[in-house]
Design an enzyme around this catalytic site. Structure first.
Site, mmCIF file in Angstrom:
data_model
loop_
_atom_site.group_PDB
_atom_site.id
_atom_site.type_symbol
_atom_site.label_atom_id
_atom_site.label_comp_id
_atom_site.label_asym_id
_atom_site.label_seq_id
_atom_site.Cartn_x
_atom_site.Cartn_y
_atom_site.Cartn_z
ATOM 1 C CB THR A 88 -0.956 -0.012 1.206
ATOM 2 O OG1 THR A 88 -1.783 -1.158 1.103
ATOM 3 C CG2 THR A 88 -1.822 1.235 1.247
ATOM 4 N NE ARG A 102 -4.919 9.541 -15.772
ATOM 5 C CZ ARG A 102 -6.162 9.991 -15.755
ATOM 6 N NH1 ARG A 102 -6.603 10.763 -16.720
ATOM 7 N NH2 ARG A 102 -6.986 9.702 -14.754
ATOM 8 C CB ALA A 110 -1.271 10.885 4.941
ATOM 9 C CE1 TYR A 141 1.095 3.475 8.828
ATOM 10 C CE2 TYR A 141 2.582 4.308 10.510
ATOM 11 C CZ TYR A 141 1.469 4.471 9.715
ATOM 12 O OH TYR A 141 0.732 5.621 9.787
ATOM 13 N NE ARG A 182 -5.563 4.292 14.830
ATOM 14 C CZ ARG A 182 -5.753 5.014 13.735
ATOM 15 N NH1 ARG A 182 -4.887 5.925 13.390
ATOM 16 N NH2 ARG A 182 -6.827 4.849 12.992
#
Ligand SMILES: NC(=O)c1ccc[n+]([C@@H]2O[C@H](COP(=O)([O-])OP(=O)(O)OC[C@H]3O[C@@H](n4cnc5c(N)ncnc54)[C@H](O)[C@@H]3O)[C@@H](O)[C@H]2O)c1
Length: 301
Positions: A88, A102, A110, A141, A182
């Site tokens: 990702t 484009r 982010a 990550y 979290r």
């Protein structure tokens, strides 16, 4: 000024608040999301929803602004699919940057305070290159985000893409999933059930927590600027995790106790953004102190 915007990850916590703010500006907004951690219900009705995984090549609608927020962000979510998280951050960011190129759009990527790893410099300024374990579990990550930053700057240098990078420090507020692992949604869920609040390690590790409306203002200020960044966005008010747990118990009026559980691998000891650059370049600084933000979150979740 931009009239049309795409928000990738727009069904998630931050993305959905960004969609709200863009709709409020009168913009035509498209949310691109695979709903892996986000919910269609988070997205305001005025927004066009596109179900897509940014890891696959994609076609974005004509837009002047792209906010690239698609990525699992909570440790359980990004650790559940280590390779998928790297894909990702890597393929996904590449596809979005190609599309922004484009379309001739400005794109805000982010990134995260995790690029600083367990920082040896405190508070963290954008000039600090970080202390990341490149092969630890969290690297999927952290390194994906570092690669995303490198890619953004490569597109800027090689293709003249109008790209800006924001390094977001821990942000909280309504619409965080109580199950996403979290710290704050976990504490709130535990406090509401009068269950013990689970603090990892001894709780003396620090965090700096930014309320979501402050963060949204910062991202939009970055979008409106022509700045490349990277720019730290976060609240420099630094508190221990133990103190956060105590404040959550207080604002929820809970009877919960605090218990200590094992420390997390490579968990940073200290975190505090230096936001001088955001103040100077964007005229931005956070306005909502932690106690007020926690009360707002208690009221709205
Ligand atoms: N919330 C924070 O404190 C924080 C801090 C630093 C950086 N960030 C960054 O901000 C962004 C949003 O974080 P959040 O807290 O809103 O998390 P979130 O999990 O609530 O939102 C992420 C969104 O991206 C979508 N998504 C994930 N992988 C995707 C893919 N491959 N294709 C399409 N959509 C995908 C999810 O379904 C979800 O809607 C992330 O890029 C994250 O790294 C957040």
């Amino acid at each position: 000024m931009a009239e049309r915007a795409v928000v990738t990850g727009g069904a998630g916590f931050l993305g959905s608040h960004l969609c709200d703010a863009l709709v409020e500006r009168g913009m035509r907004v498209t949310c691109v999301d695979d709903f892996s951690t986000g919910e269609p219900a988070n997205v305001p009705p005025a927004v066009d929803l596109v179900h897509a995984d940014v890891r696959e090549p994609l076609r974005l609608p004509p837009s002047e602004l792209v906010l690239h927020f698609a990525c699992p962000a909570s440790p359980p979510a990004y650790l559940a699919s280590p390779v998928g998280t790297l894909e990702t951050g890597g393929f996904g960011t590449h596809h979005v940057l190609e599309e922004a190129r484009r379309l001739g759009a400005r794109v805000v990527v982010a990134s995260t305070s995790e690029v600083y790893g367990d920082p040896l410099e405190h508070p963290q300024r954008e000039t600090y290159w970080g202390n990341v374990n490149p092969i630890g579990p969290r690297s999927v990550y952290d390194e994906a985000k570092r690669f995303g930053e490198a890619l953004a700057f490569a597109f800027r240098r090689e293709h003249g893409l109008d790209v800006g990078v924001v390094r977001i420090f821990n942000t909280y507020g309504p619409r965080m999933k109580s199950s996403d692992g979290r710290m704050l949604p976990t504490f709130f869920a535990q406090a509401r059930k009068n269950e013990p609040l689970t603090v990892h390690g001894d709780g003396t590790q620090t965090r700096s927590l930014c309320y979501v409306s402050d963060l949204v203002r910062g991202v939009l200020a970055m979008a409106d600027s022509g700045e490349a960044g990277p720019v730290n966005l976060g609240n420099p008010e630094e508190v221990t995790v133990l103190e956060v747990a105590k404040q959550v118990i207080e604002v929820t009026g809970s009877d919960s106790e605090i218990v200590h559980v094992g420390a997390m691998t490579d968990d940073p000891r200290r975190r505090r953004p230096d936001v001088t650059r955001a103040r100077e370049l964007l005229g931005w600084e956070p306005q909502i102190p932690l106690e007020r933000g926690l009360r707002l979150m208690a009221r709205e979740t």
